[in-house]
Write a protein that holds these residues in place. Structure first.
Motif, PDB file in Angstrom:
ATOM      1  N   ALA A 394     -22.659 -19.658  37.592  1.00 47.74           N
ATOM      2  CA  ALA A 394     -21.704 -19.258  36.555  1.00 47.74           C
ATOM      3  C   ALA A 394     -21.097 -20.482  35.886  1.00 47.74           C
ATOM      4  N   SER A 395     -20.861 -21.529  36.663  1.00 42.41           N
ATOM      5  CA  SER A 395     -20.353 -22.772  36.079  1.00 42.41           C
ATOM      6  C   SER A 395     -21.396 -23.438  35.192  1.00 42.41           C
ATOM      7  N   ASN A 396     -22.668 -23.399  35.620  1.00 48.55           N
ATOM      8  CA  ASN A 396     -23.728 -24.032  34.836  1.00 48.55           C
ATOM      9  C   ASN A 396     -23.995 -23.305  33.525  1.00 48.55           C
ATOM     10  N   TYR A 397     -24.085 -21.977  33.580  1.00 54.09           N
ATOM     11  CA  TYR A 397     -24.547 -21.200  32.424  1.00 54.09           C
ATOM     12  C   TYR A 397     -23.422 -20.649  31.566  1.00 54.09           C
ATOM     13  N   LEU A 398     -22.257 -20.390  32.167  1.00 52.53           N
ATOM     14  CA  LEU A 398     -21.157 -19.778  31.409  1.00 52.53           C
ATOM     15  C   LEU A 398     -19.944 -20.681  31.308  1.00 52.53           C
ATOM     16  N   ASP A 399     -20.049 -21.889  31.853  1.00 57.78           N
ATOM     17  CA  ASP A 399     -18.957 -22.863  31.794  1.00 57.78           C
ATOM     18  C   ASP A 399     -17.685 -22.314  32.440  1.00 57.78           C
ATOM     19  N   ILE A 400     -17.854 -21.582  33.534  1.00 54.74           N
ATOM     20  CA  ILE A 400     -16.719 -21.079  34.303  1.00 54.74           C
ATOM     21  C   ILE A 400     -16.582 -21.963  35.530  1.00 54.74           C
ATOM     22  N   SER A 401     -15.495 -22.701  35.628  1.00 54.34           N
ATOM     23  CA  SER A 401     -15.326 -23.627  36.740  1.00 54.34           C
ATOM     24  C   SER A 401     -15.233 -22.859  38.045  1.00 54.34           C
ATOM     25  N   SER A 402     -15.595 -23.533  39.125  1.00 53.00           N
ATOM     26  CA  SER A 402     -15.582 -22.877  40.436  1.00 53.00           C
ATOM     27  C   SER A 402     -14.167 -22.542  40.883  1.00 53.00           C
ATOM     28  N   ASP A 403     -13.159 -23.249  40.320  1.00 53.59           N
ATOM     29  CA  ASP A 403     -11.766 -22.963  40.680  1.00 53.59           C
ATOM     30  C   ASP A 403     -11.213 -21.759  39.932  1.00 53.59           C
ATOM     31  N   HIS A 404     -11.881 -21.395  38.838  1.00 48.41           N
ATOM     32  CA  HIS A 404     -11.405 -20.263  38.040  1.00 48.41           C
ATOM     33  C   HIS A 404     -11.912 -18.948  38.645  1.00 48.41           C
ATOM     34  N   ALA A 424     -33.007 -17.534  40.636  1.00 46.23           N
ATOM     35  CA  ALA A 424     -33.724 -17.502  39.354  1.00 46.23           C
ATOM     36  C   ALA A 424     -33.417 -16.223  38.590  1.00 46.23           C
ATOM     37  N   HIS A 425     -33.338 -15.088  39.314  1.00 46.26           N
ATOM     38  CA  HIS A 425     -33.015 -13.811  38.679  1.00 46.26           C
ATOM     39  C   HIS A 425     -31.583 -13.812  38.166  1.00 46.26           C
ATOM     40  N   VAL A 426     -30.666 -14.385  38.935  1.00 44.86           N
ATOM     41  CA  VAL A 426     -29.269 -14.482  38.503  1.00 44.86           C
ATOM     42  C   VAL A 426     -29.160 -15.332  37.242  1.00 44.86           C
ATOM     43  N   ALA A 427     -29.843 -16.484  37.240  1.00 50.63           N
ATOM     44  CA  ALA A 427     -29.786 -17.368  36.076  1.00 50.63           C
ATOM     45  C   ALA A 427     -30.336 -16.680  34.836  1.00 50.63           C
ATOM     46  N   GLU A 428     -31.419 -15.934  34.981  1.00 48.75           N
ATOM     47  CA  GLU A 428     -31.998 -15.228  33.847  1.00 48.75           C
ATOM     48  C   GLU A 428     -31.018 -14.201  33.282  1.00 48.75           C
ATOM     49  N   GLU A 429     -30.286 -13.522  34.146  1.00 51.69           N
ATOM     50  CA  GLU A 429     -29.320 -12.523  33.685  1.00 51.69           C
ATOM     51  C   GLU A 429     -28.140 -13.187  32.981  1.00 51.69           C
ATOM     52  N   LEU A 430     -27.669 -14.309  33.500  1.00 52.63           N
ATOM     53  CA  LEU A 430     -26.524 -14.995  32.892  1.00 52.63           C
ATOM     54  C   LEU A 430     -26.872 -15.620  31.544  1.00 52.63           C
ATOM     55  N   ASP A 435     -21.288 -15.118  25.862  1.00 51.63           N
ATOM     56  CA  ASP A 435     -19.959 -14.615  26.175  1.00 51.63           C
ATOM     57  C   ASP A 435     -19.881 -14.331  27.674  1.00 51.63           C
ATOM     58  N   ALA A 436     -18.937 -14.969  28.357  1.00 49.54           N
ATOM     59  CA  ALA A 436     -18.853 -14.852  29.809  1.00 49.54           C
ATOM     60  C   ALA A 436     -18.614 -13.417  30.252  1.00 49.54           C
ATOM     61  N   ASP A 437     -17.716 -12.706  29.563  1.00 46.37           N
ATOM     62  CA  ASP A 437     -17.411 -11.329  29.969  1.00 46.37           C
ATOM     63  C   ASP A 437     -18.631 -10.434  29.826  1.00 46.37           C
ATOM     64  N   VAL A 438     -19.340 -10.563  28.720  1.00 45.14           N
ATOM     65  CA  VAL A 438     -20.520  -9.735  28.485  1.00 45.14           C
ATOM     66  C   VAL A 438     -21.600 -10.040  29.523  1.00 45.14           C
ATOM     67  N   ALA A 439     -21.838 -11.332  29.803  1.00 46.32           N
ATOM     68  CA  ALA A 439     -22.872 -11.713  30.756  1.00 46.32           C
ATOM     69  C   ALA A 439     -22.534 -11.228  32.163  1.00 46.32           C
ATOM     70  N   LEU A 440     -21.268 -11.351  32.567  1.00 43.40           N
ATOM     71  CA  LEU A 440     -20.875 -10.922  33.909  1.00 43.40           C
ATOM     72  C   LEU A 440     -20.906  -9.405  34.043  1.00 43.40           C
ATOM     73  N   GLN A 441     -20.527  -8.694  33.000  1.00 41.02           N
ATOM     74  CA  GLN A 441     -20.613  -7.239  33.050  1.00 41.02           C
ATOM     75  C   GLN A 441     -22.059  -6.780  33.194  1.00 41.02           C
ATOM     76  N   GLY A 442     -22.951  -7.423  32.469  1.00 41.26           N
ATOM     77  CA  GLY A 442     -24.364  -7.108  32.611  1.00 41.26           C
ATOM     78  C   GLY A 442     -24.871  -7.419  34.007  1.00 41.26           C
ATOM     79  N   PHE A 443     -24.370  -8.512  34.605  1.00 40.55           N
ATOM     80  CA  PHE A 443     -24.787  -8.877  35.959  1.00 40.55           C
ATOM     81  C   PHE A 443     -24.279  -7.863  36.980  1.00 40.55           C
ATOM     82  N   VAL A 444     -23.068  -7.385  36.782  1.00 43.81           N
ATOM     83  CA  VAL A 444     -22.533  -6.357  37.687  1.00 43.81           C
ATOM     84  C   VAL A 444     -23.388  -5.105  37.626  1.00 43.81           C
TER      85      VAL A 444
END
Length: 504
Positions: A394-404, A424-430, A435-444
């Motif tokens: 999430a930090s690599n692909y969505l720029d969400i720091s690990s502390d956030h 690899a599957h997680v990275a493809e989904e992200l 948009d972080a919210d859209v990507a995470l909702q799709g991952f959920v």
């Protein structure tokens, strides 16, 4: 002035010359009769050697290879001479890769270069001799009708003979040290692959710049496992004298095993970038003979990583009766014993600071002889994605720091520990949305769908003592055991119902 009596007459001079010529012919005739031809030839050559003017120049020949091993003096000379190019040179080879900061200059064949060292003139010349000839008959893996290109490259270094000691003890060590400094300052990691055309010398490596950006910081892996690997690497590179003292070759073997897509290739690239080691990718399917393995090992440089991927698909060597008829003909002579000797036999000691990495998707298929310490010293299990690894992605692909802590993280943590999904599957989904919210909702949604499909995770390998046990892996094991128990109970109930139905 000479008196008339002192000057010999022309007739007397001619008479003396005729008498001398007759005597020489008589002596020559007697020599031909009395002295055998081989001895006469030897005497004549000795006479020519004595009267021939002696050259005061000495020439050293520096070939590209020393038998089957690479000649480091040749490599050093090639790099050093690129800094000594002058306007007198007429032909130069120029190249530049995307990662290199400046042009790479090399002498073209036949070019000469003059270098000065401590006031002494030293003349260099680069020679490349090429010819086409039929393949040698003793090479049974190549058809006798195949024509191979023979190429021999070498440098000639010429100087006055009186400077021989200075050149050998001072100048050439200076060239080697200068080349080493240049390589360290401008080092660009290389990815070497096997040249399957079977040119001059049988087998050889071709290289390209290693562009893989993977590092331990960006690697989707539990922090404890990454720290254990980095500590092992650091300990290895610092123990040169230790390996020498205990009588072991300075090398280290790693086995990376786990399902596809769990980051084995990314880990190899991270190790290379961390140590600044070149990578040599060895495909055993392209190797015909044990002798080729030895040649390739000797052709690898120190401070390198030798990678043999999918070892479980390659070690069933006795079953490989024939190879690709487009390239070779005849029986395969590559054996498992040859591979084992290549890994930790006598030939493995021909080089320093080397790492050998094997990868496999099925560790259980490997011969136990390959798994013992000394061949594969550290076994690294590349498992499915944990929540800690997900935060790195999430930090690599969505720029969400690990502390956030994103509001979806708690839900993702609860789902991902019970779900079998690769990094690899997680990275493809992200990557599907910036948009972080859209990507995470799709991952959920993906995690929920996989959970409904019953794609539960499997236990980590309990026999892997080298892998650190993290809290996440323990939690995942407990969850998986519970789900397997529930699944087994459900299966038993369905079986009993089916039996009762069949009895009716």
């Amino acid at each position: 002035m000479f008196s008339q009596r002192e000057m010999p007459s022309a007739s007397s001079m001619f008479s003396a010359y005729a008498s001398m010529a007759a005597s020489m012919m008589l002596l020559r005739s007697m020599a031909n009769e009395l002295i055998p031809q081989p001895i006469r030839g030897y005497i004549l050559n000795a006479f020519h050697y004595l009267v021939k003017p002696r050259s005061q120049s000495l020439t050293l020949v520096i070939e590209e290879s020393n038998g089957i091993a690479r000649n480091h003096v040749y490599d050093a000379a090639e790099a050093y001479l690129s800094t000594r190019v002058s306007p007198d040179n007429e032909r130069l080879k120029i190249c530049k890769s995307p990662k290199e900061k400046k042009l790479t200059i090399r002498l073209e064949k036949g070019e000469k270069l003059l270098d000065l060292y401590d006031g002494v003139s030293l003349r260099w010349r680069f020679i490349c001799a090429e010819s086409d000839k039929n393949a040698p008959s003793e090479n049974t893996s190549i058809s006798s009708n195949v024509s191979v290109r023979s190429e021999k490259r070498y440098f000639e270094l010429s100087f006055h003979k009186k400077h021989k000691q200075m050149v050998l003890e001072s100048y050439l060590p200076f060239v080697l040290e200068k080349a080493k400094e240049m390589k360290d300052d401008e080092r660009v990691l290389k990815m070497h692959t096997l040249n399957t055309s079977y040119c001059y010398g049988g087998v050889k490596w071709d290289s390209i710049n290693l562009e893989h950006p993977s590092t331990f910081e960006t690697l989707a892996m539990d922090s404890e496992q990454k720290e254990a690997i980095m500590e092992d690497l650091n300990r290895f590179v610092k123990r040169r004298e230790f390996y020498k003292r205990v009588g072991r070759a300075w090398k280290r073997g790693y086995l990376l095993y786990g399902p596809p897509g769990t980051g084995k290739s990314s880990l190899i690239a991270a190790m290379a970038n961390y140590l600044k080691f070149d990578i040599y990718d060895l495909q055993l399917a392209n190797i015909v003979r044990d002798s080729d393995l030895r040649k390739l090992l000797l052709a690898t440089a120190n401070r390198s990583i030798l990678v043999i991927e999918d070892i479980d698909c390659s070690v069933d060597l006795p079953e490989r009766r024939h190879v690709d008829h487009h390239h070779h003909h005849g029986l395969v002579q590559l054996t498992l014993s040859g591979l084992l000797n290549f890994i930790d036999g006598l030939w493995s000691s021909c080089g320093d600071e080397r790492i050998i990495i094997f990868t496999t998707n099925h560790k259980e298929r490997l011969d136990p002889a390959l798994l013992r310490p000394g061949r594969m010293d550290m076994h690294i299990h590349m498992s499915y994605c944990s929540f800690q690894a997900f935060k790195i992605l999430a930090s690599n692909y969505l720029d969400i720091s690990s502390d956030h802590h994103h509001h979806l993280f708690p839900e993702i943590e609860g789902l991902i520990e019970d779900t079998q999904i690769t990094p690899a599957h997680v990275a493809e989904e992200l990557m599907k949305s910036e948009d972080a919210d859209v990507a995470l909702q799709g991952f959920v949604k993906l995690l929920k769908r996989k959970k409904m499909e019953g794609d539960v995770c499997e236990n980590d390998d309990p026999d892997n003592k080298a892998e650190p046990a993290t809290k996440q892996s323990k939690k995942r094991k407990v969850a998986c055991k519970q789900k397997k128990t529930v699944a087994a109970a459900g299966t038993q109930r369905r079986t009993r119902r089916l039996r009762r139905g069949s009895s009716l």
